[in-house]
Structure formats: C-alpha cells, structure tokens
Design a protein around this motif. Structure first.
Motif, PDB file in Angstrom:
ATOM      1  N   THR A 187       0.853  -1.198   0.000  1.00  7.73           N
ATOM      2  CA  THR A 187       0.000   0.000   0.000  1.00  7.73           C
ATOM      3  C   THR A 187       0.878   1.233   0.000  1.00  7.73           C
ATOM      4  OG1 THR A 187      -0.105  -0.099   2.403  1.00  7.73           O
ATOM      5  CG2 THR A 187      -1.872  -1.192   1.191  1.00  7.73           C
ATOM      6  N   ILE A 191       3.775   4.000  -2.146  1.00 11.04           N
ATOM      7  CA  ILE A 191       3.644   5.241  -2.921  1.00 11.04           C
ATOM      8  C   ILE A 191       3.192   4.989  -4.361  1.00 11.04           C
ATOM      9  CG2 ILE A 191       5.382   6.412  -1.525  1.00 11.04           C
ATOM     10  CD1 ILE A 191       7.385   5.908  -3.762  1.00 11.04           C
ATOM     11  N   GLY A 192       3.291   3.763  -4.840  1.00  9.61           N
ATOM     12  CA  GLY A 192       2.861   3.448  -6.196  1.00  9.61           C
ATOM     13  C   GLY A 192       3.837   3.931  -7.266  1.00  9.61           C
ATOM     14  N   ARG A 196       4.069   5.706 -11.267  1.00 10.30           N
ATOM     15  CA  ARG A 196       3.369   6.373 -12.355  1.00 10.30           C
ATOM     16  C   ARG A 196       3.274   5.430 -13.574  1.00 10.30           C
ATOM     17  NH1 ARG A 196       2.990  11.834 -11.111  1.00 10.30           N
ATOM     18  NH2 ARG A 196       4.531  12.551  -9.577  1.00 10.30           N
ATOM     19  N   GLU A 198      11.893   8.102 -10.211  1.00 10.08           N
ATOM     20  CA  GLU A 198      11.567   9.486  -9.882  1.00 10.08           C
ATOM     21  C   GLU A 198      12.844  10.227  -9.498  1.00 10.08           C
ATOM     22  OE1 GLU A 198       8.679  10.855 -10.119  1.00 10.08           O
ATOM     23  OE2 GLU A 198       7.361   9.118 -10.402  1.00 10.08           O
ATOM     24  N   SER A 255       0.353  -1.133 -10.911  1.00 12.96           N
ATOM     25  CA  SER A 255       0.460  -0.100  -9.872  1.00 12.96           C
ATOM     26  C   SER A 255      -0.499   1.035 -10.163  1.00 12.96           C
ATOM     27  CB  SER A 255       1.892   0.433  -9.811  1.00 12.96           C
ATOM     28  OG  SER A 255       2.011   1.411  -8.792  1.00 12.96           O
ATOM     29  N   LYS A 256      -0.927   1.671  -9.068  1.00  8.92           N
ATOM     30  CA  LYS A 256      -1.711   2.882  -9.168  1.00  8.92           C
ATOM     31  C   LYS A 256      -1.019   3.925  -8.315  1.00  8.92           C
ATOM     32  CE  LYS A 256      -6.450   4.537  -9.167  1.00  8.92           C
ATOM     33  NZ  LYS A 256      -7.875   4.186  -8.917  1.00  8.92           N
ATOM     34  N   PHE A 257      -0.607   4.993  -8.941  1.00  8.98           N
ATOM     35  CA  PHE A 257       0.219   5.981  -8.262  1.00  8.98           C
ATOM     36  C   PHE A 257      -0.494   6.517  -7.025  1.00  8.98           C
ATOM     37  CE2 PHE A 257       2.060  10.284  -7.764  1.00  8.98           C
ATOM     38  CZ  PHE A 257       3.374   9.901  -7.569  1.00  8.98           C
ATOM     39  N   GLY A 258       0.237   6.446  -5.875  1.00 11.67           N
ATOM     40  CA  GLY A 258      -0.292   6.946  -4.607  1.00 11.67           C
ATOM     41  C   GLY A 258      -1.084   5.917  -3.830  1.00 11.67           C
ATOM     42  N   GLU A 259      -1.346   4.729  -4.413  1.00 12.49           N
ATOM     43  CA  GLU A 259      -2.170   3.740  -3.732  1.00 12.49           C
ATOM     44  C   GLU A 259      -1.452   2.424  -3.513  1.00 12.49           C
ATOM     45  OE1 GLU A 259      -5.932   3.197  -5.531  1.00 12.49           O
ATOM     46  OE2 GLU A 259      -6.397   5.351  -5.651  1.00 12.49           O
TER      47      GLU A 259
END
Length: 848
Positions: A776, A778-779, A781, A796, A828-832
């Motif tokens: 869970t 930072i995911g 992009r 990043e 992946s889903k960024f932020g999730e």
C-alpha cells in the motif's frame, strides 16, 4: 574551297578586269590630252597668224601659197589626232568587252559549282521521299556543300536502318497476324456451323465454307452483300431493320448473346430452319456482328416426328438441346472454364424431369493424372466440399466412374460409398465420366433422392452433356494453356521482385519494372538504349566488361556483387547473375539482379552486434573479476568494523561508535551493490547455474519473511500471507527463489509508509505457480512501468537519495525468474500501491 571563298575570288577577278579597263581608259585619255596640249602649244600661234593673214589677205585681196601650205599641214595633224582618238576608243571598248566576257564565264562557272551540288542534293532528297533508301550523294568537295552531302548521306543511312527495322517489325507482326488469321480460318473452315460476320452497314465481310454448304452461295457471291435481304425471308425484314439499327449504334439487341431459331432462305429459294447465336464485336469504333448458325432442318424434322409420337419426349428433347446450346453459347461468350462448369450444373438442374437434388459438382483432372479435383459445385456443404475436394481414381463413385469410363449409379448410400462424414443425408448418385480420346478429363457428380430409379433417357442426356463438356474442356484447356504460358512468362519477367535486364552489344534493350525501381525510376523505358556501363559505378567497370566478354563467349556469369548508379546519382548494392542467350538473332545477356542494400546493412549490424556482445562479455567478465577482488577487502572492513562496534578492542566513545556505524553501513551498502553487480554479470555472462530441488513454497516464504521482519517492524509495516493450499511444493532453485522474493519484499517495505501493509499471495494455475507481493505504498506512475526492470534505472528524481538503492534489484529479479522459465509483471496505481507477480513452472528445468 568554301563557297564564300569561291564567290569572293570571282568578285576579285571581275573587279580586277574592270580596274584594268578603267586604267587603260584613263591612260588613253591622258595621252590624248597631252597630245592636244603639245599641238596647242606649237600650232596655236601659227593658226592665229594664218587666220590674221587670211583675214588681212581677204581685205587686201591677196593670197599667199606659203600660208596655204602651212594650212594643209595643220589639217593633216588634226586628222592624225582624230585617228589616234578613234583607235583608243576601240581599245577601251575591246578591253571592256573582254572583261565582261570573262566575268560572265567566271560567274557561270562559280554558279555551276554551287548550283549543281544543290540540285543533286534536292534530287536525292526527292528520291528518299519516294522510298529509295539506298540513294546517296557523291560530293567530295571540302566546302559546306561537301559537309552537307556527308550529313545527308549519314541521315539517309540512319533512315534506312530505321526503315529496315520498322519493315522487320511490320513483317514480324504481319506474320503473327497471318498465323492468327490462319488459325481462325482453319477453325472456321472446318467448322460444321456457318460462321458469318457482317459490318456496321449489314454487309457480309466473312463467309465460311459451312455457310456455302448450308445456303448454296459461294464466298465470292456473298462478300459485301446485304445479309438479311438475301438470306432472311421477308417476314423478318421489319424486325431486322429495328434491331440492326440499335445494334450498329450500341452493340446491343434482342438477339445478342442468345441462341435463337429462325427461318432462312437458300440460294434455290428453299425456306429452312436455322439456329443462330449472335454476338457483337467493336472494330475500329464501329459495331460488327458475328453469327454462328446451323441448319437444323433434320433436327426439326426429328422433333416434329417425336412430337407426333410423344409430346413429353419432344419437350424433354427441346430442353436437352437448350442445355447443350446454352453450354455452347457459354463458350461463345468467352467465359472461364469454371464459369462454364458452374453454368453446366445450373442448366442440368433446370431440367425438371430429372428429379435431381439440386446438389452436385464437376471434377477435372489437373495436376495429378489419377486424381479428380472439384472445380465447380452447387448446394454442397462445407464439409462435403472439403471431403470431396480431391478424389483419387477408383475411390467412391466419382473415382470409379473416372477409372472405368462408365456411368456409376446408386439409389442410396451403400458400401461402395467410400467417403462418409457425420451428418451426411441419405441420397443416390449419377456419376458420369467426361471422356475425350479414351482419356478421362473429369466427372459430373449429381445427387439423387434416395430410391431414385435409373432411367436410360436420363443417362443418355447426361452422357450428351458430358460429351459436350469434353469438347468445351479440351478447347478451353488449349486456350488457357497457351494464354497461361504467355502470361506466365510475361509476368515472371514484368512482375518479378528481382530486377531483370537484357543487354546486347553493350546496350540495354529491356528492363522490367523491378529493375527500374531498384535504379530509382518508375519508367523501365528510361533505360532502353543506355550503355550497360552507364548504370555501373566506375570502379566496377572492369568486372562489368569481363561479364560482357563472358556473354560474347557464351558463358554463364556466376552471381557476384556490384554497385549500380541510380538515376539520381546515388549508389545501390546489388547481386547479379547473368545468363547468355540469343535475342533477335544476336548474342545477349539476361541479367537478374536484386537490391542487397538491406542485407549489407544487416551484415554490418551483425558484425557490430557480435563486436558489442564480445565487448559486453569482456565487460561482464571484468566486472565479475573486479567484484570478487573488491568483496575481499570489503568483507575485512565489515569484519573489523563489527569487532570495533562489539568493543573487542576496547570501549568506543559516542562519536567513535557513530563513525563505526557509518563505516559499517557504507561497507554493507557497497557489498550489496557489488553482490548485485556480480549476480547481474554472471547472469549476462551465462555463468550462473540453478540448483534445482524440491522446495516448500510456504516454508521458503516464511524463511524469507524472517529476513525482512525487523525492517518491517521498524517502519511499522504489517506483513500478511495468503497461501493457496493447492500450491505446496515446486521444483526450483530455493536460494534464487528467496533472492527474488527478498528483493520484492525489500522494495515493498521500503516504499510503504508507516501503518501500511505488504501482502504475499500464492496461487496454482495449471502447471504454473503464481507468487505476488502487494503493498500500500507510494505506487508507480503509469509512464514509468516500462522502466521498472531496466538496469540502473531510478523512476523518480531524488528517489535514490530518499529511499536508497542501486537500481539493479528488479533487473536481477527479472533475469532470475526468466532463468527458471517464468515471467514477472507489475501493476500499480500511483499513490495507492503496487503489485509485483512472478510466475514459475511447478517443475523448473535447468537451462543451458
């Protein structure tokens, strides 16, 4: 001498003569003037004295003899002067006349020397215009007329060569046309049906021998005569005028493309029935028509007799004949053989009294002499077409008909029916062989209702159809073979993917489209007449000349590589093979070439890749060697740091302990980096070996979790597991399995914030084991997903400083998974959060 020089010389000579005349005249006049001056000086005083004395004497009435004598002398002198003047005038006139004569003669000579050659050139040009191509002008002077004559002779010679070439082409085309006409005449002359052709005005322009036999008129009697006024009874004239008016304007009409029956009139006036098929043909922009007709008098009589005996039989006979005629009309319409066969089936099934199933096919013998190939069908299912697409002689009913040359009949599906399939409906068969000259050409296979009774008149009709098709097939195959042969050879050359050029005597005489394209042009004609060396790069001219010499010796030039020059001046690498042959009676070379630019480029790239692979291998070997060398001092440094930290050599103060911690952390990070580099270099060098063993998936995962548990606790990250009970054991390299899982867990824990969760799931699907690690955190992009498994790649900016890492873990993980024959993916889903899933075979095998 040039013409201008001749004219100039003539003018100079004439001017010289006139100058001489002028000089003589001037000199003569000057002499006369001098004489007069002298006479005047000597005699004027005497004359004056005599005049005075004479005057005085007259006055005095006296005369003197002395003075008279003087007076006579003066008269004589005057007479001499006058004679001298007359002589001078005659000399001047004579010289002037002589000069004039010379000028005329010289002018005539110069004029003749110019006009005669011009006249000869004019006459020669007139002879050329009359077709006398051997005319030449014999003028050997070095002036402009001589040069003009030489140019005229060269022009006449070139014109004769061109005319001879055109004559040869005309002769060749005339012979071909004559041969074609002879073939047509031969076919038409031996035909049993009358073949008549009329022009746009209704006048007969072709009349074959069968027409003579049928109507009684000779060819000479009928050519250029109005067909309908002579051969058609009066009752048809009005309809003919209306129909022919439309035909001559549009090529269409009620009779065009049909088979019709009319009454016709013979030479003796007898009216008799004919069968006529008319087709329209456009020649030189005007519509002509061709009629194929036959005398059906006997057939009509037979039909009438049959009608009297049995109307049903007459109807059947008419229908049979219509089918046969319609089959023949298909040939006249110039349809393909497949269309004719399909049309034959349609016409057979149109007969209502045959009681057929409207299902059937026609087979032909094609590429294999003892195999029937289905060429046309009606009403057959896909599986039926597939099963019966090719039938060997002797197999099933159609094969037996082909082999025995006899009609095969069945009223049901019995044990002779070799070809069966699921869902086949009950039926019977008529299989009629198509025979010509004792050879099987094909078979007509027709489906019957089960229980159908065999009828002789049906077999007779079908045999007639088969015989008609035999003639049509033979004719069509002959036409098709000839056309296909010509077309095949033409297409082989014109549409060959390889460039094809023919050159003779050093010049290109043919180039196909592919060859022109290779040389940078869309027009093959652009190269006709060019020297072969014009398209060859200069440094390859020696090779090209050797190949031309081989042509002259009649030898085949083996494939070799050359460089050609495109029309834009750029170069193209080609591979060319040249074969000598005779072309229009001359030695020529048939050259086949292809563009090998891409191949040359690929060869260069292959060499570069081999070099790069060698360099990469050297690099990997170097890194592996250096990694081993670096690991030894690092292990020592780590060992000593740990001893210092444990106080084995004395207690450390706070600052010293902090420094030792930094040294130990740095050394451990560097050792991890070196280990990763070493693993990566081993994999790339193919030196890593898997130790395959049976291992428990849950146990191995728990062992790996124990290695990461402390780090997870420190970050307050919850570790969860979800095991598939069906996935207990796999056969793999346990150590490398743990390395893959540890890398994924380390990343998951590292990028998951406090109070996050990392979950490990296992699942068995078929013969593959699926292990996933979800977090869970930072995911990632979406645009960075593709960079995940690349070496030394940070997704990043600044992520390395914040979280640390070498950028090699996932790259090594991917290669270790693939060594087992598996694959790894990421979602992946960024932020999730992210999920990494790797799949391994349940039973991994060692890879070479």
């Amino acid at each position: 001498m040039k013409i201008i020089h001749k004219l100039t010389l003539g003018y100079l000579i004439v001017s010289l003569f006139f100058m001489i005349v002028a000089i003589v005249g001037v000199l003569t006049i000057n002499n006369i003037n001098v004489a007069f001056d002298e006479l005047s000086k000597e005699n004027i005083p005497v004359v004056e004295a005599l005049e005075n004395v004479k005057t005085l004497g007259l006055k005095m009435g006296l005369a003197s003899s002395e003075f008279a004598h003087e007076q006579d002398e003066m008269a004589a002198i005057e007479q001499n002067v006058e004679d001298e003047i007359a002589i001078s005038v005659r000399i001047i006139i004579g010289v002037a006349l002589f000069a004039f004569f010379i000028a005329i003669v010289l002018g005539l000579y110069i004029s003749k020397s110019i006009s005669d050659p011009i006249t000869r050139l004019k006459n020669a040009a007139e002879d050329i215009s009359k077709g006398k191509m051997d005319t030449r002008v014999d003028i050997k002077s070095g002036d402009e007329l001589g040069i003009l004559a030489a140019g005229f002779n060269q022009m006449a010679s070139d014109l004769k060569q061109h005319t001879d070439h055109l004559d040869a082409l005309v002769t060749e085309r005339t012979l071909a046309l004559s041969e074609s006409e002879e073939k047509f005449e031969s076919i038409a002359a031996t035909a049993n049906d009358a073949i008549i052709m009329i022009d746009n005005n209704g006048k007969i322009e072709y009349w074959n021998d069968a027409a003579r036999k049928i109507f009684g008129y000779s060819k000479q009697e009928m050519i250029n005569k109005d067909l309908h006024l002579i051969l058609a009874p009066g009752k048809y004239h009005n309809a003919y005028r209306e129909g022919f008016a439309k035909l001559r304007m549009t090529g269409e009409g009620a009779a065009i493309g049909k088979t019709l029956e009319f009454d016709a009139k013979k030479k003796d006036g007898t009216i008799f029935p004919i069968e006529l098929s008319v087709s329209a043909l456009k020649l030189k922009g005007k519509w002509h028509s061709i009629g194929i007709l036959r005398d059906i008098t006997e057939r009509k009589k037979a039909e009438e007799k049959i009608i009297k005996l049995n109307e049903e039989l007459v109807r059947k006979s008419h229908e049979i004949q219509s089918v046969i005629n319609s089959l023949l009309s298909l040939v006249i319409e110039d349809k393909t053989l497949e269309d004719i066969l399909k049309g034959a089936l349609e016409r057979i099934f149109s007969i209502p009294w045959l009681n057929l199933e409207s299902k059937g096919s026609i087979f032909l013998v094609e590429d294999e002499p003892d195999v029937l190939v289905m060429k046309a069908q009606t009403g057959l299912s896909d599986i039926n077409q597939e099963k019966c697409s090719r039938i060997p002689f002797g197999r099933c009913f159609c094969g037996r008909a082909a082999q025995s040359h006899e009609v095969q009949f069945a009223d049901s599906v019995d044990d002779r029916h070799d070809i069966v399939y699921e869902g086949m409906q009950p039926h019977g068969h008529y299989c009629i062989p198509i025979i010509s000259a004792g050879r099987t050409l094909g078979v007509i296979g027709l489906y019957l209702k089960e229980g159908h009774r065999r009828e002789q008149h049906e077999e007779t009709f079908l045999a007639v159809v088969a015989d008609t098709l035999a003639g049509i097939i033979q004719r069509k195959k002959s036409e098709s073979s000839l056309k296909e042969s010509e077309e095949r050879h033409r297409n082989l050359v014109n549409f060959s993917p390889f460039g094809i050029a023919i050159h003779s005597e050093g010049k290109i005489i043919y180039m196909n489209a592919a060859g022109a394209n290779i040389l940078g042009s869309t027009s093959p004609d652009k190269f006709i007449g060019k020297k072969i060396l014009d398209i060859v790069r200069p440094d390859y001219h020696v090779i090209a000349r050797e190949r031309i010499h081989m042509q002259e010796m009649g030898k085949v030039a083996l494939p070799l590589e050359e460089v050609f020059v495109r029309v834009d001046g750029t170069f193209v690498d080609v591979e060319i093979t040249a074969i000598p042959f005779a072309y229009n009676g001359k030695k020529a070379m048939y050259g086949v070439f292809k563009d090998i630019t891409e191949r040359k480029r690929n060869e260069e790239m292959l060499i570069k890749n081999i070099r790069l692979e060698e360099a990469d291998k050297v690099k990997s070997d170097f890194i592996a060697s250096m990694s081993h060398e670096l690991r030894t001092p690092l292990n020592s440094s780590i060992g000593f740091s740990e001893l210092l930290k444990m106080g084995s050599v004395g207690e450390l103060n706070e600052k010293q302990e902090r420094y030792v911690d930094n040294i130990l952390a740095s050394n451990q990070f560097l050792l991890t980096l070196i280990n990763d580099i070493l693993d990566l270099s081993k994999i790339e060098a193919g030196k890593i070996e898997l130790v395959i063993e049976k291992m428990s998936v849950p146990v191995t995962i728990k062992e790996t979790l124990s290695l990461i548990k402390e780090k997870a606790s420190k970050n307050n990250v919850l570790l969860k597991t979800e095991f598939d009970p069906e996935l207990e054991f796999i056969i793999a390299d346990k150590q490398r399995f743990k390395q893959v899982l540890f890398n994924l867990l380390s990343n998951a824990v590292k990028f998951t914030p406090k109070d996050g969760t990392v979950t490990i799931r296992t699942k068995k699907e078929g013969n593959m084991a699926h292990i996933s690690v979800s977090d869970t955190g930072i995911g990632i992009r979406e645009e960075n997903i593709g960079k995940l498994f690349q070496k030394f790649e940070q997704l990043e900016p600044g992520i390395s400083k914040q979280f640390g890492g070498t950028g090699l873990g996932l790259a090594i993980t991917k290669q270790l998974v693939e060594l087992h024959g598996g694959a790894i993916t990421a979602e992946s889903k960024f932020g999730e959060g992210s999920t990494f899933t790797f799949t391994l075979p349940i039973e991994a095998k060692k890879r070479d």
